[in-house]
Design a protein around this motif. Structure first.
Motif, PDB file in Angstrom:
ATOM      1  N   ASP A 156      15.685  -7.274 -34.422  1.00  8.81           N
ATOM      2  CA  ASP A 156      15.799  -7.979 -34.896  1.00  8.81           C
ATOM      3  C   ASP A 156      16.301  -8.789 -35.677  1.00  8.81           C
ATOM      4  O   ASP A 156      16.566 -10.411 -35.677  1.00  8.81           O
ATOM      5  CB  ASP A 156      13.516  -8.425 -35.716  1.00  8.81           C
ATOM      6  N   LEU A 157      17.949  -8.828 -35.685  1.00  6.70           N
ATOM      7  CA  LEU A 157      18.610  -9.168 -37.031  1.00  6.70           C
ATOM      8  C   LEU A 157      19.947  -9.166 -36.237  1.00  6.70           C
ATOM      9  O   LEU A 157      20.164  -7.903 -34.675  1.00  6.70           O
ATOM     10  CB  LEU A 157      19.009  -8.287 -38.377  1.00  6.70           C
ATOM     11  N   PHE A 158      20.520 -10.850 -35.511  1.00  6.11           N
ATOM     12  CA  PHE A 158      22.429 -10.296 -34.807  1.00  6.11           C
ATOM     13  C   PHE A 158      23.084  -9.515 -36.428  1.00  6.11           C
ATOM     14  O   PHE A 158      22.673  -9.409 -37.295  1.00  6.11           O
ATOM     15  CB  PHE A 158      22.097 -11.989 -35.188  1.00  6.11           C
ATOM     16  N   SER A 159      23.923  -8.786 -34.552  1.00  8.89           N
ATOM     17  CA  SER A 159      24.756  -7.574 -35.527  1.00  8.89           C
ATOM     18  C   SER A 159      25.344  -8.446 -36.483  1.00  8.89           C
ATOM     19  O   SER A 159      26.163  -8.121 -37.705  1.00  8.89           O
ATOM     20  CB  SER A 159      25.691  -7.049 -35.082  1.00  8.89           C
ATOM     21  N   GLU A 160      25.745  -9.963 -36.461  1.00  7.72           N
ATOM     22  CA  GLU A 160      26.628 -10.563 -37.679  1.00  7.72           C
ATOM     23  C   GLU A 160      25.982 -10.855 -39.154  1.00  7.72           C
ATOM     24  O   GLU A 160      27.145 -11.057 -40.052  1.00  7.72           O
ATOM     25  CB  GLU A 160      26.771 -11.716 -37.537  1.00  7.72           C
ATOM     26  N   VAL A 161      24.858 -10.683 -38.973  1.00 11.76           N
ATOM     27  CA  VAL A 161      23.522 -10.595 -40.020  1.00 11.76           C
ATOM     28  C   VAL A 161      23.910  -9.191 -41.046  1.00 11.76           C
ATOM     29  O   VAL A 161      23.024  -9.525 -42.086  1.00 11.76           O
ATOM     30  CB  VAL A 161      22.289 -11.681 -40.372  1.00 11.76           C
ATOM     31  N   LYS A 162      23.568  -8.158 -39.901  1.00  5.14           N
ATOM     32  CA  LYS A 162      23.570  -6.867 -41.436  1.00  5.14           C
ATOM     33  C   LYS A 162      24.843  -7.084 -41.678  1.00  5.14           C
ATOM     34  O   LYS A 162      24.120  -6.095 -43.564  1.00  5.14           O
ATOM     35  CB  LYS A 162      23.836  -6.084 -40.008  1.00  5.14           C
ATOM     36  N   MET A 163      25.787  -7.105 -42.068  1.00  2.00           N
ATOM     37  CA  MET A 163      27.150  -7.309 -43.620  1.00  2.00           C
ATOM     38  C   MET A 163      26.942  -6.029 -43.354  1.00  2.00           C
ATOM     39  O   MET A 163      27.248  -5.376 -44.921  1.00  2.00           O
ATOM     40  CB  MET A 163      25.877  -8.330 -44.469  1.00  2.00           C
ATOM     41  N   ASP A 164      27.293  -4.706 -43.384  1.00  2.00           N
ATOM     42  CA  ASP A 164      27.391  -3.907 -43.042  1.00  2.00           C
ATOM     43  C   ASP A 164      28.899  -3.366 -44.502  1.00  2.00           C
ATOM     44  O   ASP A 164      28.590  -2.264 -45.261  1.00  2.00           O
ATOM     45  CB  ASP A 164      28.292  -3.039 -41.802  1.00  2.00           C
ATOM     46  N   LYS A 165      29.331  -3.942 -44.115  1.00  3.64           N
ATOM     47  CA  LYS A 165      30.841  -4.485 -45.484  1.00  3.64           C
ATOM     48  C   LYS A 165      30.178  -4.491 -46.498  1.00  3.64           C
ATOM     49  O   LYS A 165      30.901  -4.017 -47.319  1.00  3.64           O
ATOM     50  CB  LYS A 165      31.823  -5.389 -45.268  1.00  3.64           C
ATOM     51  N   SER A 166      29.591  -4.808 -47.334  1.00  4.17           N
ATOM     52  CA  SER A 166      28.910  -5.160 -48.440  1.00  4.17           C
ATOM     53  C   SER A 166      26.910  -4.203 -48.704  1.00  4.17           C
ATOM     54  O   SER A 166      27.217  -3.692 -49.606  1.00  4.17           O
ATOM     55  CB  SER A 166      28.155  -6.890 -48.824  1.00  4.17           C
ATOM     56  N   THR A 167      26.843  -4.188 -47.717  1.00  4.98           N
ATOM     57  CA  THR A 167      25.656  -3.069 -47.860  1.00  4.98           C
ATOM     58  C   THR A 167      25.311  -1.537 -47.227  1.00  4.98           C
ATOM     59  O   THR A 167      24.900  -0.574 -47.895  1.00  4.98           O
ATOM     60  CB  THR A 167      24.575  -3.983 -47.118  1.00  4.98           C
ATOM     61  N   VAL A 168      26.773  -1.135 -46.972  1.00  3.52           N
ATOM     62  CA  VAL A 168      27.085   0.622 -46.474  1.00  3.52           C
ATOM     63  C   VAL A 168      28.039   0.685 -47.568  1.00  3.52           C
ATOM     64  O   VAL A 168      28.683   0.171 -47.261  1.00  3.52           O
ATOM     65  CB  VAL A 168      26.888   0.111 -45.409  1.00  3.52           C
ATOM     66  N   VAL A 169      27.731   2.179 -48.416  1.00  4.87           N
ATOM     67  CA  VAL A 169      28.846   2.918 -49.620  1.00  4.87           C
ATOM     68  C   VAL A 169      28.337   3.909 -48.787  1.00  4.87           C
ATOM     69  O   VAL A 169      27.770   4.707 -49.109  1.00  4.87           O
ATOM     70  CB  VAL A 169      28.031   2.541 -49.973  1.00  4.87           C
ATOM     71  N   ASP A 170      30.032   4.150 -48.788  1.00  3.17           N
ATOM     72  CA  ASP A 170      29.758   5.930 -48.265  1.00  3.17           C
ATOM     73  C   ASP A 170      29.019   6.600 -47.068  1.00  3.17           C
ATOM     74  O   ASP A 170      28.608   7.725 -47.223  1.00  3.17           O
ATOM     75  CB  ASP A 170      30.075   6.711 -49.445  1.00  3.17           C
ATOM     76  N   GLY A 171      28.914   5.445 -46.026  1.00  2.00           N
ATOM     77  CA  GLY A 171      27.635   5.897 -44.608  1.00  2.00           C
ATOM     78  C   GLY A 171      26.425   5.686 -44.682  1.00  2.00           C
ATOM     79  O   GLY A 171      25.798   5.955 -43.864  1.00  2.00           O
ATOM     80  N   LYS A 172      26.131   5.362 -46.094  1.00  2.00           N
ATOM     81  CA  LYS A 172      24.585   5.323 -46.347  1.00  2.00           C
ATOM     82  C   LYS A 172      23.952   3.735 -46.734  1.00  2.00           C
ATOM     83  O   LYS A 172      25.121   3.100 -47.385  1.00  2.00           O
ATOM     84  CB  LYS A 172      24.016   5.841 -47.775  1.00  2.00           C
ATOM     85  N   ARG A 173      22.884   3.495 -45.774  1.00  2.00           N
ATOM     86  CA  ARG A 173      23.219   1.304 -46.213  1.00  2.00           C
ATOM     87  C   ARG A 173      21.770   1.401 -47.507  1.00  2.00           C
ATOM     88  O   ARG A 173      21.504   2.188 -48.148  1.00  2.00           O
ATOM     89  CB  ARG A 173      21.706   1.450 -45.475  1.00  2.00           C
ATOM     90  N   TYR A 174      22.513   0.781 -48.190  1.00  2.00           N
ATOM     91  CA  TYR A 174      21.624  -0.014 -49.537  1.00  2.00           C
ATOM     92  C   TYR A 174      20.488  -1.503 -49.856  1.00  2.00           C
ATOM     93  O   TYR A 174      20.577  -1.103 -50.293  1.00  2.00           O
ATOM     94  CB  TYR A 174      22.740   0.329 -50.340  1.00  2.00           C
ATOM     95  N   GLY A 175      21.479  -2.481 -48.806  1.00  2.00           N
ATOM     96  CA  GLY A 175      21.149  -3.474 -48.561  1.00  2.00           C
ATOM     97  C   GLY A 175      20.572  -3.391 -46.918  1.00  2.00           C
ATOM     98  O   GLY A 175      21.049  -3.241 -46.002  1.00  2.00           O
ATOM     99  N   ILE A 176      19.876  -4.806 -47.040  1.00  2.00           N
ATOM    100  CA  ILE A 176      19.451  -5.472 -45.759  1.00  2.00           C
ATOM    101  C   ILE A 176      19.008  -6.660 -45.978  1.00  2.00           C
ATOM    102  O   ILE A 176      18.257  -7.762 -47.114  1.00  2.00           O
ATOM    103  CB  ILE A 176      18.065  -4.467 -45.058  1.00  2.00           C
ATOM    104  N   THR A 177      19.410  -7.827 -44.987  1.00  2.00           N
ATOM    105  CA  THR A 177      19.274  -9.288 -45.214  1.00  2.00           C
ATOM    106  C   THR A 177      17.821  -9.542 -45.421  1.00  2.00           C
ATOM    107  O   THR A 177      17.127  -8.852 -44.269  1.00  2.00           O
ATOM    108  CB  THR A 177      19.730  -9.250 -43.304  1.00  2.00           C
ATOM    109  N   GLU A 178      17.691 -10.079 -46.113  1.00  2.00           N
ATOM    110  CA  GLU A 178      16.422 -11.007 -46.634  1.00  2.00           C
ATOM    111  C   GLU A 178      15.595 -12.019 -45.238  1.00  2.00           C
ATOM    112  O   GLU A 178      15.112 -12.164 -45.892  1.00  2.00           O
ATOM    113  CB  GLU A 178      16.024 -10.474 -47.567  1.00  2.00           C
ATOM    114  N   LYS A 179      16.732 -12.587 -45.610  1.00  2.00           N
ATOM    115  CA  LYS A 179      16.102 -13.972 -44.809  1.00  2.00           C
ATOM    116  C   LYS A 179      17.516 -14.556 -43.537  1.00  2.00           C
ATOM    117  O   LYS A 179      18.864 -14.133 -44.628  1.00  2.00           O
ATOM    118  CB  LYS A 179      15.851 -14.639 -45.158  1.00  2.00           C
ATOM    119  N   PHE A 180      17.460 -15.282 -43.246  1.00  2.00           N
ATOM    120  CA  PHE A 180      18.732 -15.824 -42.079  1.00  2.00           C
ATOM    121  C   PHE A 180      18.541 -16.929 -41.719  1.00  2.00           C
ATOM    122  O   PHE A 180      17.421 -17.070 -40.768  1.00  2.00           O
ATOM    123  CB  PHE A 180      18.959 -14.899 -41.639  1.00  2.00           C
TER     124      PHE A 180
END
Length: 102
Positions: free
Chosen positions: A78-102
């Protein structure tokens, strides 16, 4: 849920509570620093989710405040790839955050 002061709209929370037969415990805060201070003063397990600026996710991970999220259960279709924000929400290959609104 630790959330910013403008994110506790009953029109969003009440349908979720009814659909899942739960009561959401909400604590509002103003600013990422205040939210992180609450987490620092809390016991592990006191809070399940937190609204935070994506750029602050790595800092919380570094402090040991966050657990990785199960990517297979997140609504990435349901998310555009541009709003996944992997550079900020993925650390050492693990996801710690997800966009809560866009």
């Amino acid at each position: 849920a630790l959330i910013w002061c403008d994110h506790s709209d009953p029109a969003l929370l009440e349908p979720f509570e009814k659909a899942n037969d739960v009561k959401v415990n909400v604590k509002e805060f103003e600013g990422t620093g205040a939210g992180l201070a609450i987490v620092d003063q809390s016991q592990p397990g006191d809070w399940d989710v937190m609204v935070i600026d994506s750029i602050d996710v790595p800092r919380g991970v570094e402090k040991g405040l966050f657990e990785p999220l199960p990517e297979d259960k997140l609504p990435f279709a349901d998310l555009f790839s541009e709003v996944k924000m992997d550079k900020s929400t993925v650390v050492d290959g693990k996801r710690y955050g997800i966009t809560e609104k866009f």
